[in-house]
Design a protein around this motif. Structure first.
Motif, short mmCIF file in Angstrom:
data_model
loop_
_atom_site.label_atom_id
_atom_site.label_comp_id
_atom_site.label_asym_id
_atom_site.label_seq_id
_atom_site.Cartn_x
_atom_site.Cartn_y
_atom_site.Cartn_z
N GLU A 3 0.82 -1.21 0.00
CA GLU A 3 0.00 0.00 0.00
C GLU A 3 0.85 1.25 0.00
O GLU A 3 0.43 2.31 -0.47
CB GLU A 3 -0.94 0.00 1.22
N GLU A 4 2.07 1.14 0.54
CA GLU A 4 2.99 2.28 0.53
C GLU A 4 4.43 1.78 0.56
O GLU A 4 4.72 0.70 1.08
CB GLU A 4 2.73 3.21 1.71
N VAL A 5 5.30 2.59 -0.02
CA VAL A 5 6.73 2.27 -0.07
C VAL A 5 7.51 3.51 0.32
O VAL A 5 7.28 4.60 -0.23
CB VAL A 5 7.16 1.80 -1.47
N LEU A 6 8.42 3.36 1.28
CA LEU A 6 9.30 4.44 1.71
C LEU A 6 10.73 4.03 1.40
O LEU A 6 11.15 2.93 1.76
CB LEU A 6 9.14 4.69 3.21
N VAL A 7 11.48 4.89 0.70
CA VAL A 7 12.84 4.56 0.30
C VAL A 7 13.82 5.53 0.95
O VAL A 7 13.66 6.76 0.87
CB VAL A 7 13.01 4.61 -1.23
N LEU A 8 14.83 4.96 1.62
CA LEU A 8 15.86 5.74 2.29
C LEU A 8 17.21 5.41 1.68
O LEU A 8 17.38 4.41 0.98
CB LEU A 8 15.91 5.40 3.79
N ASN A 9 18.20 6.22 1.98
CA ASN A 9 19.58 5.89 1.66
C ASN A 9 20.06 4.80 2.61
O ASN A 9 19.68 4.77 3.78
CB ASN A 9 20.43 7.16 1.79
N ASP A 10 20.92 3.89 2.12
CA ASP A 10 21.34 2.77 2.96
C ASP A 10 22.07 3.23 4.21
O ASP A 10 21.97 2.60 5.27
CB ASP A 10 22.17 1.76 2.17
N THR A 58 8.64 3.29 15.79
CA THR A 58 8.42 4.58 16.46
C THR A 58 8.89 5.73 15.57
O THR A 58 9.85 6.44 15.89
CB THR A 58 9.19 4.61 17.79
N PRO A 59 8.22 5.95 14.44
CA PRO A 59 8.67 7.01 13.52
C PRO A 59 8.63 8.40 14.13
O PRO A 59 9.36 9.30 13.69
CB PRO A 59 7.71 6.88 12.33
N ARG A 60 7.81 8.61 15.17
CA ARG A 60 7.69 9.95 15.77
C ARG A 60 8.98 10.40 16.45
O ARG A 60 9.17 11.58 16.72
CB ARG A 60 6.53 9.98 16.77
N PHE A 61 9.88 9.45 16.74
CA PHE A 61 11.15 9.80 17.39
C PHE A 61 12.24 10.19 16.40
O PHE A 61 13.37 10.47 16.80
CB PHE A 61 11.64 8.63 18.26
N TYR A 62 11.90 10.21 15.12
CA TYR A 62 12.91 10.48 14.09
C TYR A 62 12.45 11.59 13.16
O TYR A 62 11.32 11.57 12.67
CB TYR A 62 13.20 9.21 13.28
N GLY A 63 13.34 12.54 12.93
CA GLY A 63 13.04 13.62 11.99
C GLY A 63 13.52 13.23 10.61
O GLY A 63 14.49 13.80 10.09
N LEU A 64 12.85 12.26 10.03
CA LEU A 64 13.27 11.71 8.74
C LEU A 64 12.49 12.38 7.62
O LEU A 64 11.26 12.33 7.59
CB LEU A 64 13.03 10.20 8.74
N GLU A 65 13.18 13.01 6.72
CA GLU A 65 12.54 13.68 5.59
C GLU A 65 12.01 12.63 4.61
O GLU A 65 12.77 11.82 4.08
CB GLU A 65 13.54 14.59 4.88
N THR A 66 10.69 12.63 4.37
CA THR A 66 10.11 11.64 3.47
C THR A 66 9.51 12.25 2.21
O THR A 66 9.00 11.53 1.37
CB THR A 66 9.02 10.82 4.19
N ALA A 67 9.59 13.57 2.07
CA ALA A 67 9.08 14.21 0.86
C ALA A 67 9.79 13.64 -0.36
O ALA A 67 11.02 13.53 -0.39
CB ALA A 67 9.28 15.72 0.93
#
Length: 341
Positions: free
Chosen positions: A104-111, A326-335
């Motif tokens: 339903e959703e995919v989030l991609v980060l740098n390794d 716990t994503p609320r503990f991380y300021g991860l840019e997902t735009a």
């Protein structure tokens, strides 16, 4: 793609987490916020034409669980709907993963953002310290990892959140300091006339360094792979391999010290990756630590910054799992990095 979501918005369980490097891909499923990740066998990226088939064959075909979300850490810059990996022919297409594999959703980060996430919650048992230094809780941290390439990421603390800072720090310049360095540098393979840290501090970089040592000493190289150089060094088979491994550790210490200064990483610098783990038994830790601290006029500052080797298995997956719970503990840019059905 939904550019307005932020990292505090909860992901839907079950969640597939994946750490995809240039050579290996590691996957696990997180059933809920309290479960330990269920890991699957490590995948060789060369064994599959694309990530889609790898996920289908090694994960989805092996479980009755249908993940609703996927959080993937990839070795490459994330730009647009087609994400090329730097040292692997795979291309990650999140919209195709959603369409064909049922997410339903995919989030991609740098390794190395994933490695930074791991460092935020690494237990004492998951790290081994090199030399002196004391962790300042809440202070910035850096993770650096020689593997197929050289990954670098920072981790800073602000507004009660950990914020990973990704980049291409492995491509900074690395220059000679000693007479031995100056004898070796002309023999190192360069890229467009440039010796970057990654030209030495990765798998192929270790071979590059070994060949330069042989050329400088007028001997014929006999090893062609990082594993061969490492095995020869560990078993004391030849002097060139042994020197290559020791200099690899010294140069990594220099680069780790530079990164510590860039981020003022009083929370520590953390070395990730399998290559370094294999040479720990024979490396001269005191020489590596000295190279790390040798940053005049800030030697005293560096003496108090700790240097660690990450020993926790599958640390990047553990970091992704921590974020997913716990994503609320991380300021991860997902735009522009989070796609939804």
């Amino acid at each position: 793609m939904t550019p307005t979501l932020d990292s505090s918005e909860a992901l839907k369980f079950p969640i597939l987490i994946g750490d995809i490097g240039g050579t290996n891909a590691r996957f696990a499923i997180l059933l809920d916020a309290f479960a330990e990740p269920k890991s699957f066998p490590i995948v060789q990226t060369a064994d599959y034409p694309n990530i889609d088939e790898a996920i289908q064959a090694t994960v989805l075909d092996k479980t009755s669980v249908q993940p609703k979300s996927a959080v993937l850490a990839v070795a490459g810059p994330i730009d647009g709907d087609e994400i090329d990996l730097t040292n692997c022919p795979w291309v990650v297409r999140p919209r195709v993963l959603i369409r064909d594999l049922g997410f339903e959703e995919v989030l991609v980060l740098n390794d190395f953002e994933a490695q930074a996430l791991a460092v935020s919650a690494l237990p004492e048992t998951g790290r081994s310290q090199v030399g002196r230094g004391t962790v300042k809780e809440g202070a910035s941290r850096v993770v650096v990892g020689p593997g197929t390439g050289l990954g670098v990421a920072g981790l800073v603390r602000a507004r009660k959140m950990w914020i990973p800072v990704a980049g291409e720090g492995g491509h900074i310049d690395l220059g000679p300091r000693t007479e031995r360095d100056r004898a070796l540098w002309p023999h190192l393979e360069a890229i467009e006339g440039r010796i970057s840290a990654e030209q030495i501090l990765c798998g192929r970089g270790l071979v590059n360094l070994y060949r330069a040592i042989c050329a400088a000493d007028g001997t014929a190289p006999t090893h062609t792979t990082p594993a061969e150089v490492t095995e020869a060094a560990v078993n004391n088979r030849d002097a060139a391999s042994g020197e290559a491994v020791q200099l690899f550790a010294v140069y990594l210490g220099r680069v780790a010290g530079d990164l510590a200064l860039v981020f003022m990483a009083r929370g520590g610098v953390y070395i990730a990756g399998g290559i370094f783990q294999r040479i720990i038994p024979i490396l001269k830790a005191a020489e590596m630590r000295a190279a790390f601290e040798d940053k005049a006029p800030h030697t005293a500052l560096m003496q108090d910054i700790p240097l660690f080797v990450i020993t926790q298995p599958l640390a990047a997956l553990a970091g992704l799992a921590t974020f997913a719970r716990t994503p609320r503990f991380y300021g991860l840019e997902t735009a522009n990095r989070r796609w939804t059905r």
